[in-house]
Design an enzyme around this catalytic site. Structure first.
Site, short mmCIF file in Angstrom:
data_model
loop_
_atom_site.label_atom_id
_atom_site.label_comp_id
_atom_site.label_asym_id
_atom_site.label_seq_id
_atom_site.Cartn_x
_atom_site.Cartn_y
_atom_site.Cartn_z
NE ARG A 127 -1.31 5.00 13.66
CZ ARG A 127 -0.11 5.12 13.08
NH1 ARG A 127 0.66 6.16 13.32
NH2 ARG A 127 0.32 4.17 12.26
CB SER A 133 -0.94 -0.06 1.20
OG SER A 133 -1.81 1.02 1.22
C1 16G Z 1 -4.52 -0.18 7.43
C2 16G Z 1 -5.98 -0.26 7.11
C3 16G Z 1 -6.60 1.11 7.17
C4 16G Z 1 -6.34 1.74 8.51
C5 16G Z 1 -4.87 1.74 8.83
C6 16G Z 1 -4.66 2.17 10.26
C7 16G Z 1 -7.14 -1.73 5.56
C8 16G Z 1 -7.25 -2.23 4.17
N1 16G Z 1 -6.21 -0.81 5.79
O1 16G Z 1 -3.84 0.55 6.46
O2 16G Z 1 -7.98 0.95 6.98
O3 16G Z 1 -6.81 3.06 8.54
O4 16G Z 1 -4.36 0.42 8.70
O5 16G Z 1 -3.32 2.06 10.60
O6 16G Z 1 -7.85 -2.16 6.45
P1 16G Z 1 -2.85 2.18 12.11
O7 16G Z 1 -3.53 1.08 12.89
O8 16G Z 1 -1.38 2.07 12.05
O9 16G Z 1 -3.29 3.53 12.59
MG MG Z 2 -3.76 1.11 0.25
#
Ligand code: 16G
Ligand code: MG
Length: 558
Positions: free
Chosen positions: A527, A69
């Site tokens: 976070r 991603s």
């Molecule tokens: C991943 C998730 C996204 C979420 C992010 C949060 C999918 C396909 N992607 O990229 O939706 O906003 O994680 O990241 O589910 P964090 O937990 O590091 O804040």
């Molecule tokens: Mg993505």
């Protein structure tokens, strides 16, 4: 029901070619395994096995996507698409973790035997047993795809179909289409999107058909990833929309490096390739695998800052349009009060939530991560979900679409129907345009564009729907982020004890203050998100709460 000799030796042979790196523990996390690409061959190989077993269990086609991603280009990752095109069923995630971390081929086979027995999977190789494989543009993608193929074909009877370079949402769309018996090639994807877009353009009320946009061209930052290339292909099929793609990966830029939706949304600065020459025009940004979309405006004399038009605002635009169509439909209560729901996370700007509630909409909250939002949105006739970071879509229930189809079949094509009939046609076209499997930047972009044309709105008019409250995000390194346990869609900390009370006390001191903390699902940090009436107070609140997190869990605490 353990595996037969043929299966056993096939797995033993192939897995001895993929020995996992020492001392690395991987987790399926929020959305699949992610790490430096050099660490991943054995993991991807094993996820190939996982996807094949999932296909065996469900007697359906599954998918495997190789992407990291918005992460840096040297990283890669892998995730599984379930038969409905959604994320891997959550109750298989612990098995995914165990598989990836099994230290030897013998352990791996033991695990598979146990799991297959527990799940009642018969390894007879009968029925559909196919995994669709896709990858983004990362240089490590091809070799990892070969590893995935070997994993899939280590299950007797399994077929691996290599679809090459795709966006993540394209792969999910194809898996869903295959299992529904629909046409499922990339060309079919482009045709479905472009024809439903055209249908929506044709249904624009004539008095609004002269688009009032400041500029009738949208300029898209492709993050130097797969999305820009695909968008160019899609754009060729669209007459009613001019798309200019920059950072398309064909001009030598580095994936996600100073470009892309994640960068634009988090840093709120212009991506590479954009600048003062773009002041005032409609700009959008995709992430590296094109499942996130945000818009932005370069203000005059911006000095690099942008006005962000984020996922919350995309959600608001979609909600407004869909609500309007439903109001036409429900005029004579023909299609009974369709249930429209919106789904956000705690990261949604408070101003967006207020706006949606003022529209009279039901606003629901889930924890971060598409799988949670998607699941909630699927409870409605029409469920719209978006994360502020630009990941989201609109889900239509099968029964609602069935009702629309029955109603629109009666309308002769090309005839000038009533407003109600047109509303039904529009909703049906939206259900075909917007990806039903997963959030998709390409289909999201087309829907935004056609709604703006429908409304006769510029990006400025859209951006003025409401004004974001100032916010600040911070991350705090702690000894163990799993010590933070939250509830109520991540808005309340239940452990460590006392932390939430301390956050409440601090937050209460700020007008319009709102603050929450949560362990990241993708990085080893906690976070902090804070919102308040001014940028300065939002910053102060975030900093104070970050200090609290450090006091309660700091790297030195035991
Ligand atoms: C991943 C998730 C996204 C979420 C992010 C949060 C999918 C396909 N992607 O990229 O939706 O906003 O994680 O990241 O589910 P964090 O937990 O590091 O804040
Ligand atoms: Mg993505």
């Amino acid at each position: 029901m353990t595996m037969n000799e043929e299966q056993h030796s096939l797995l033993l042979n192939s897995s001895s070619r993929f020995i996992p790196p020492q001392g690395v523990k991987l987790s399926y996390g929020t959305a699949g395994f992610r790490a430096d690409a050099s660490l991943l061959p054995s993991t991807v190989f094993r996820v190939g096995i996982l996807a094949a077993l999932r296909s065996l269990k469900t007697r359906s086609v599954t998918g495997l996507m190789i992407t990291a991603s918005h992460n840096q280009v040297s990283d890669n990752g892998v995730k599984v698409a379930d038969p409905n095109g959604g994320m891997l069923s959550q109750h298989w995630e612990p098995f995914a973790d165990a598989l990836a971390n099994a230290p030897s081929p013998q352990h791996l086979i033991l695990l598979i035997n146990e799991f297959v027995e527990k799940e009642g999977i018969s390894m007879d190789g009968a029925g559909t047993l196919e995994v669709l494989l896709g990858r983004d543009t990362r240089p490590s993608g091809d070799a990892l795809l070969q590893a995935a193929k070997q994993g899939v074909t280590s299950i007797v009877g399994a077929v691996a179909t290599d679809l090459g370079i795709l966006t993540t949402p394209q792969l999910h769309w194809m898996v869903r289409a295959r299992n529904k018996g629909m046409k499922a090639s990339e060309q079919d994807y482009f045709e479905q999107l472009s024809s439903s877009f055209r249908c929506l353009v044709d249904l624009i009320p004539t008095e609004k058909s002269k688009f009032n946009g400041v500029n009738d061209k949208v300029v898209v930052d492709g993050a130097n990833g797969v999305g820009g290339v695909k968008l160019k292909d899609l754009g060729k099929l669209l007459n009613a929309l001019a798309i200019e793609v920059r950072n398309s990966s064909e001009d030598g830029g580095v994936l996600n490096d100073g470009v892309g939706a994640d960068y634009v949304q988090k840093e709120k600065v212009v991506p590479h390739g954009f600048g003062s020459k773009d002041a005032g025009i409609r700009c959008a940004s995709l992430d590296g695998d094109a499942d996130r979309l945000v818009y932005f405006i370069v203000p005059p004399e911006s000095s690099g800052r942008i006005d962000l038009v984020d996922g919350d605002k995309i959600l608001s635009l979609f909600a407004l349009f869909i609500r309007e169509q439903l109001s036409f439909l429900n005029e004579k209560e023909d299609i009974n009060q369709a249930r429209l729901g919106v789904v956000q996370t705690a990261y949604a700007n408070g101003a967006s939530t207020n706006y949606l509630k003022q529209l009279g909409l039901e606003v629901n909250f889930t924890p971060t991560g598409v799988k949670y939002l998607h699941e909630k949105a699927a409870e409605f006739d029409i469920g719209i979900y978006f994360e502020a970071n630009g990941h989201g879509t609109v889900l239509f229930s099968e029964s609602f679409v069935g009702g629309l189809e029955a109603r629109t079949n009666k309308i002769a094509s090309g005839s000038k129907g009533s407003e109600r009939e047109k509303a039904a046609l529009r909703l049906l076209a939206v259900s075909k345009l917007i990806n039903q499997a997963v959030g998709d930047a390409l289909s999201g972009l087309l829907l935004v564009e056609v709604i703006l044309q429908h409304m006769g709105w510029s990006i400025h008019r859209w951006n003025d729907l409401y004004h974001d409250l100032p916010s600040r995000q911070l991350k705090v390194k702690v000894a163990d982020r799993t010590a933070v346990v939250t509830t109520n869609a991540e808005t309340v900390v239940v452990s460590p004890p006392g932390l939430q009370e301390a956050i409440n006390e601090e937050t209460a001191r700020y007008p319009q203050g709102r603050c929450f903390v949560r362990p990241s699902g993708t990085e080893d940090v906690v976070r902090v998100y804070a919102e308040a009436s001014t940028q300065e107070t939002a910053d102060t609140l975030a900093n104070s709460v970050a200090r609290l997190v450090d006091q309660f869990l700091g790297s030195n605490s035991s």
